[in-house]
Design a protein around this motif. Structure first.
Motif, PDB file in Angstrom:
ATOM      1  N   CYS A   1     -42.194  -6.818  17.679  1.00  0.00           N
ATOM      2  CA  CYS A   1     -42.043  -7.860  18.297  1.00  0.00           C
ATOM      3  C   CYS A   1     -43.882  -8.857  17.497  1.00  0.00           C
ATOM      4  O   CYS A   1     -43.417 -10.012  17.529  1.00  0.00           O
ATOM      5  CB  CYS A   1     -42.353  -7.605  19.519  1.00  0.00           C
ATOM      6  SG  CYS A   1     -42.604  -8.972  20.590  1.00  0.00           S
TER       7      CYS A   1
ATOM      8  N   ASP B   1     -52.821  -2.202  13.754  1.00  0.00           N
ATOM      9  CA  ASP B   1     -51.589  -1.532  14.335  1.00  0.00           C
ATOM     10  C   ASP B   1     -52.968   0.222  13.637  1.00  0.00           C
ATOM     11  O   ASP B   1     -52.934   0.003  12.904  1.00  0.00           O
ATOM     12  CB  ASP B   1     -50.509  -1.720  13.385  1.00  0.00           C
ATOM     13  CG  ASP B   1     -49.606  -0.714  14.217  1.00  0.00           C
ATOM     14  OD1 ASP B   1     -48.609  -1.872  14.886  1.00  0.00           O
ATOM     15  OD2 ASP B   1     -49.059  -0.073  13.769  1.00  0.00           O
TER      16      ASP B   1
ATOM     17  N   ARG C   1     -48.056   0.018   8.819  1.00  0.00           N
ATOM     18  CA  ARG C   1     -47.376  -0.697   9.469  1.00  0.00           C
ATOM     19  C   ARG C   1     -48.251  -1.623   9.452  1.00  0.00           C
ATOM     20  O   ARG C   1     -48.034  -3.210   9.266  1.00  0.00           O
ATOM     21  CB  ARG C   1     -47.669  -1.002  10.467  1.00  0.00           C
ATOM     22  CG  ARG C   1     -46.427   0.811  11.106  1.00  0.00           C
ATOM     23  CD  ARG C   1     -45.447   0.086  12.728  1.00  0.00           C
ATOM     24  NE  ARG C   1     -44.864   1.094  12.537  1.00  0.00           N
ATOM     25  CZ  ARG C   1     -44.131   1.313  13.694  1.00  0.00           C
ATOM     26  NH1 ARG C   1     -44.207   1.177  14.626  1.00  0.00           N
ATOM     27  NH2 ARG C   1     -42.683   2.162  13.633  1.00  0.00           N
TER      28      ARG C   1
ATOM     29  N   ASN D   1     -47.134  -1.231  26.220  1.00  0.00           N
ATOM     30  CA  ASN D   1     -47.387  -2.346  27.508  1.00  0.00           C
ATOM     31  C   ASN D   1     -48.574  -1.800  27.951  1.00  0.00           C
ATOM     32  O   ASN D   1     -49.818  -2.508  28.594  1.00  0.00           O
ATOM     33  CB  ASN D   1     -46.426  -1.846  28.664  1.00  0.00           C
ATOM     34  CG  ASN D   1     -44.434  -2.395  28.459  1.00  0.00           C
ATOM     35  OD1 ASN D   1     -44.976  -3.217  26.711  1.00  0.00           O
ATOM     36  ND2 ASN D   1     -43.814  -1.811  28.730  1.00  0.00           N
TER      37      ASN D   1
ATOM     38  N   HIS E   1     -51.861  -3.238  26.992  1.00  0.00           N
ATOM     39  CA  HIS E   1     -51.967  -4.482  27.002  1.00  0.00           C
ATOM     40  C   HIS E   1     -53.185  -5.048  27.742  1.00  0.00           C
ATOM     41  O   HIS E   1     -53.543  -5.987  27.312  1.00  0.00           O
ATOM     42  CB  HIS E   1     -50.653  -5.300  27.913  1.00  0.00           C
ATOM     43  CG  HIS E   1     -49.192  -5.351  26.935  1.00  0.00           C
ATOM     44  ND1 HIS E   1     -48.104  -6.031  27.684  1.00  0.00           N
ATOM     45  CD2 HIS E   1     -49.064  -5.389  25.732  1.00  0.00           C
ATOM     46  CE1 HIS E   1     -47.119  -5.780  26.971  1.00  0.00           C
ATOM     47  NE2 HIS E   1     -47.991  -4.817  25.690  1.00  0.00           N
TER      48      HIS E   1
ATOM     49  N   ASN F   1     -40.814 -15.683  26.622  1.00  0.00           N
ATOM     50  CA  ASN F   1     -40.258 -16.777  25.296  1.00  0.00           C
ATOM     51  C   ASN F   1     -39.209 -17.386  25.598  1.00  0.00           C
ATOM     52  O   ASN F   1     -38.558 -18.154  25.845  1.00  0.00           O
ATOM     53  CB  ASN F   1     -39.911 -16.137  24.431  1.00  0.00           C
ATOM     54  CG  ASN F   1     -39.614 -15.169  24.194  1.00  0.00           C
ATOM     55  OD1 ASN F   1     -40.331 -13.937  24.089  1.00  0.00           O
ATOM     56  ND2 ASN F   1     -38.086 -14.311  24.646  1.00  0.00           N
TER      57      ASN F   1
ATOM     58  N   TRP G   1     -42.696   4.814  23.043  1.00  0.00           N
ATOM     59  CA  TRP G   1     -42.385   4.912  23.900  1.00  0.00           C
ATOM     60  C   TRP G   1     -42.264   4.153  25.498  1.00  0.00           C
ATOM     61  O   TRP G   1     -42.771   4.171  26.540  1.00  0.00           O
ATOM     62  CB  TRP G   1     -44.301   3.626  23.372  1.00  0.00           C
ATOM     63  CG  TRP G   1     -43.549   2.537  23.068  1.00  0.00           C
ATOM     64  CD1 TRP G   1     -43.389   2.123  21.198  1.00  0.00           C
ATOM     65  CD2 TRP G   1     -44.090   1.642  24.122  1.00  0.00           C
ATOM     66  NE1 TRP G   1     -43.385   0.988  21.676  1.00  0.00           N
ATOM     67  CE2 TRP G   1     -43.439  -0.051  22.537  1.00  0.00           C
ATOM     68  CE3 TRP G   1     -43.403   1.273  24.955  1.00  0.00           C
ATOM     69  CZ2 TRP G   1     -42.923  -0.487  23.191  1.00  0.00           C
ATOM     70  CZ3 TRP G   1     -43.344  -0.172  25.710  1.00  0.00           C
ATOM     71  CH2 TRP G   1     -43.629  -1.562  24.699  1.00  0.00           C
TER      72      TRP G   1
ATOM     73  N   SER H   1     -40.723   4.190  17.934  1.00  0.00           N
ATOM     74  CA  SER H   1     -41.911   3.746  17.589  1.00  0.00           C
ATOM     75  C   SER H   1     -42.737   4.618  18.758  1.00  0.00           C
ATOM     76  O   SER H   1     -42.521   4.773  19.963  1.00  0.00           O
ATOM     77  CB  SER H   1     -42.509   2.628  17.789  1.00  0.00           C
ATOM     78  OG  SER H   1     -43.155   2.138  17.689  1.00  0.00           O
TER      79      SER H   1
HETATM   80  N1  LIG Z   1     -40.942 -11.163  24.370  1.00  0.00           N
HETATM   81  C1  LIG Z   1     -39.920 -10.837  23.627  1.00  0.00           C
HETATM   82  O1  LIG Z   1     -38.531 -11.185  23.457  1.00  0.00           O
HETATM   83  C2  LIG Z   1     -40.084  -9.302  23.035  1.00  0.00           C
HETATM   84  C3  LIG Z   1     -39.653  -8.644  22.249  1.00  0.00           C
HETATM   85  C4  LIG Z   1     -39.943  -7.731  21.748  1.00  0.00           C
HETATM   86  C5  LIG Z   1     -40.696  -6.488  22.011  1.00  0.00           C
HETATM   87  N2  LIG Z   1     -41.489  -7.403  23.200  1.00  0.00           N
HETATM   88  C6  LIG Z   1     -42.787  -6.356  23.351  1.00  0.00           C
HETATM   89  O2  LIG Z   1     -43.410  -6.604  22.685  1.00  0.00           O
HETATM   90  C7  LIG Z   1     -44.441  -5.201  23.263  1.00  0.00           C
HETATM   91  C8  LIG Z   1     -44.452  -4.834  21.735  1.00  0.00           C
HETATM   92  O3  LIG Z   1     -42.969  -4.152  20.788  1.00  0.00           O
HETATM   93  P1  LIG Z   1     -42.639  -4.006  20.189  1.00  0.00           P
HETATM   94  O4  LIG Z   1     -40.581  -3.604  20.477  1.00  0.00           O
HETATM   95  O5  LIG Z   1     -42.840  -4.950  18.970  1.00  0.00           O
HETATM   96  O6  LIG Z   1     -42.445  -2.283  20.104  1.00  0.00           O
HETATM   97  P2  LIG Z   1     -43.410  -1.401  18.119  1.00  0.00           P
HETATM   98  O7  LIG Z   1     -43.485  -0.011  18.657  1.00  0.00           O
HETATM   99  O8  LIG Z   1     -42.422  -2.054  17.365  1.00  0.00           O
HETATM  100  O9  LIG Z   1     -44.478  -1.742  17.819  1.00  0.00           O
HETATM  101  C9  LIG Z   1     -46.169  -1.634  18.916  1.00  0.00           C
HETATM  102  C10 LIG Z   1     -46.934  -1.270  18.036  1.00  0.00           C
HETATM  103  O10 LIG Z   1     -48.139  -1.554  18.642  1.00  0.00           O
HETATM  104  C11 LIG Z   1     -49.039  -0.571  17.774  1.00  0.00           C
HETATM  105  N3  LIG Z   1     -49.184   0.037  18.557  1.00  0.00           N
HETATM  106  C12 LIG Z   1     -49.320   1.337  19.575  1.00  0.00           C
HETATM  107  N4  LIG Z   1     -50.684   1.147  19.978  1.00  0.00           N
HETATM  108  C13 LIG Z   1     -51.519   0.387  19.191  1.00  0.00           C
HETATM  109  C14 LIG Z   1     -53.435  -0.059  19.125  1.00  0.00           C
HETATM  110  N5  LIG Z   1     -54.066   0.948  20.498  1.00  0.00           N
HETATM  111  N6  LIG Z   1     -53.451  -0.517  18.835  1.00  0.00           N
HETATM  112  C15 LIG Z   1     -53.021  -1.517  17.643  1.00  0.00           C
HETATM  113  N7  LIG Z   1     -51.887  -1.254  17.784  1.00  0.00           N
HETATM  114  C16 LIG Z   1     -51.140  -0.811  18.357  1.00  0.00           C
HETATM  115  C17 LIG Z   1     -47.993   0.569  17.549  1.00  0.00           C
HETATM  116  O11 LIG Z   1     -47.554   1.521  16.295  1.00  0.00           O
HETATM  117  C18 LIG Z   1     -46.222  -0.172  16.690  1.00  0.00           C
HETATM  118  O12 LIG Z   1     -45.984  -0.380  15.508  1.00  0.00           O
HETATM  119  C19 LIG Z   1     -44.021  -4.792  24.134  1.00  0.00           C
HETATM  120  O13 LIG Z   1     -44.869  -4.707  25.353  1.00  0.00           O
HETATM  121  C20 LIG Z   1     -42.485  -5.185  24.403  1.00  0.00           C
HETATM  122  O14 LIG Z   1     -42.202  -5.494  25.700  1.00  0.00           O
HETATM  123  C21 LIG Z   1     -41.429  -8.895  23.352  1.00  0.00           C
END
Ligand SMILES: NC(=O)c1ccc[n+]([C@@H]2O[C@H](COP(=O)([O-])OP(=O)(O)OC[C@H]3O[C@@H](n4cnc5c(N)ncnc54)[C@H](O)[C@@H]3O)[C@@H](O)[C@H]2O)c1
Length: 362
Positions: A14, A36, A41, A76, A79, A125, A166, A220
């Motif tokens: 995302c 990250d 990454r 999450n 956040h 979104n 996660w 992930s």
């Molecule tokens: N709005 C949308 O349509 C949509 C779609 C997908 C995901 N999301 C949201 O986006 C968020 C991420 O989802 P994703 O699918 O990208 O997951 P993902 O696992 O692909 O990416 C999360 C990233 O965060 C990194 N991370 C973890 N802890 C961290 C920290 N303390 N500091 C910095 N980086 C850290 C991880 O290493 C990973 O690369 C989630 O909250 C998910 O609900 C939203």
């Protein structure tokens, strides 16, 4: 005019696919840094989007880079702490959905926003899509009359994100499809109905697909855990007498995968399903169905990120407000609580009286 200095926390699917992809196309924004916890990454995202600095610690990034705007797209459970740290560092924050794991944590993000005097928007979104924007105007113009029932859901036949990572670890995600997918459409349904006050919820969750296919060690944040639901159903009651029926699955044996929102009004109805918006009503003595002609949806997150930049530059209130995210979180956490207790839960935490009472003493 100086550009907004932008940083990303969480360079996963995302973070890259929605946040970097959209903010990199907005002329008023300068991509300055990505962070990250996985260094490869952070580096890969920085290279791909031509960003100068890559960090593995967001505290360090916030200290070093004097950013104006930060996206939080981590798992999450990160956040709230990342958003609060960025607000304290003087940044506006665009935080992904779900806003956090509990309504109380979202309240703490709001308190940090207010203390910092900055803006906070949640990444919902679906509200920004042409169909939802049309539907909002149509409902507000009174075409449905009084809405007394609604339905929303997102059914996936097979779509568990990162099994063993996660997403399937409750301590990090807050739950399964109810919080992951449900947050989008519970939000849209409430938005279209202008957020009536929810008073009680009754929910049930099921976990039937944990052991059916091997876990994915490349997921992930791999923990090897699957302690969330793969199907959640429920009913929300509102103070105005309206009800909302919900159904969210990552995996179930259903015909196909699709998302939907349906509103029942006493003058008209509305249904969004499989990408199509339909309107139901009556005219000159006959039932009349219609479909609006709408512009195509723009790229993922583009309308939302543009809107947020406009809010920051022109001091407007963001469309996806954290206060509304608190209400959506109350509904979601309430549904989980109801499923655990096996009975309806009044929002505010108190369970409803048990349906099967012991006979009163004479
Ligand atoms: N709005 C949308 O349509 C949509 C779609 C997908 C995901 N999301 C949201 O986006 C968020 C991420 O989802 P994703 O699918 O990208 O997951 P993902 O696992 O692909 O990416 C999360 C990233 O965060 C990194 N991370 C973890 N802890 C961290 C920290 N303390 N500091 C910095 N980086 C850290 C991880 O290493 C990973 O690369 C989630 O909250 C998910 O609900 C939203």
């Amino acid at each position: 005019m100086a550009k907004l200095r932008y940083g990303l926390i969480g360079a996963g699917g995302c973070g890259k696919g929605k946040h970097l992809a959209s903010y990199s196309q907005i002329p008023e924004v300068e991509l300055v840094a990505v962070c990250d916890v996985i260094p490869e990454r952070a580096d890969e995202a920085a290279d791909r989007f031509n960003v100068e600095a890559a960090y593995t610690d967001y505290h360090e990034m916030l200290r070093e880079e004097k950013l104006d705007l930060v996206s939080v797209a981590t798992p999450n459970h990160v956040h709230a702490p990342a958003t609060i740290a960025a607000l304290k560092a003087g940044c506006h924050v665009h935080c992904e959905k779900p806003a956090s794991l509990t309504p109380e944590l979202v309240q703490s993000m709001i308190a940090a926003r207010d203390a910092a005097g900055k803006k906070l928007m949640i990444g919902l979104n679906n509200r920004f899509t042409p169909w939802a924007q049309f539907a909002k105007k149509y409902v507000d113009a009174g075409f449905l009359g009084e809405i007394y029932h609604a339905k929303c859901g997102w059914k996936r036949r097979r779509g568990i994100p990162g099994k063993g990572g996660w997403f399937t670890t409750k301590a990090q995600s807050g739950g399964g499809p109810l919080i992951d997918l449900g947050v989008h459409f519970i939000d849209v349904a409430n938005y279209l109905m202008s957020f009536p006050k929810p008073t009680a919820v009754s929910g049930q969750t099921y976990s039937r697909f944990a052991d059916t296919t091997p876990f994915n060690p490349n997921a992930s944040g791999y923990t090897g855990t699957y302690d969330v639901e793969d199907l959640a159903v429920g009913l929300v009651r509102y103070a105005n007498g309206c009800t909302l029926d919900v159904e969210f699955s990552w995996a179930s044996n259903v015909e196909s995968s699709y998302s939907f929102v349906e509103l029942y009004g006493d003058k008209g109805g509305l249904k969004f399903e499989k990408g199509k918006l339909s309107l139901f009503g009556e005219a000159v003595g006959a039932q009349l169905d219609s479909q609006p002609t709408l512009p195509a949806d723009t790229a993922w997150g583009m309308a939302e990120s543009k809107h947020y930049v406009d809010c920051i530059l022109n001091d407007k209130e963001p469309l996806a407000k954290a206060e509304e995210a608190v209400i959506v979180m109350e509904i979601i956490v309430g549904l989980y609580e109801s499923a655990a207790l096996g009975q309806e839960v009044r929002l505010g935490g108190k369970p409803a009286p048990a349906t099967r009472r012991k006979s009163a003493k004479k």
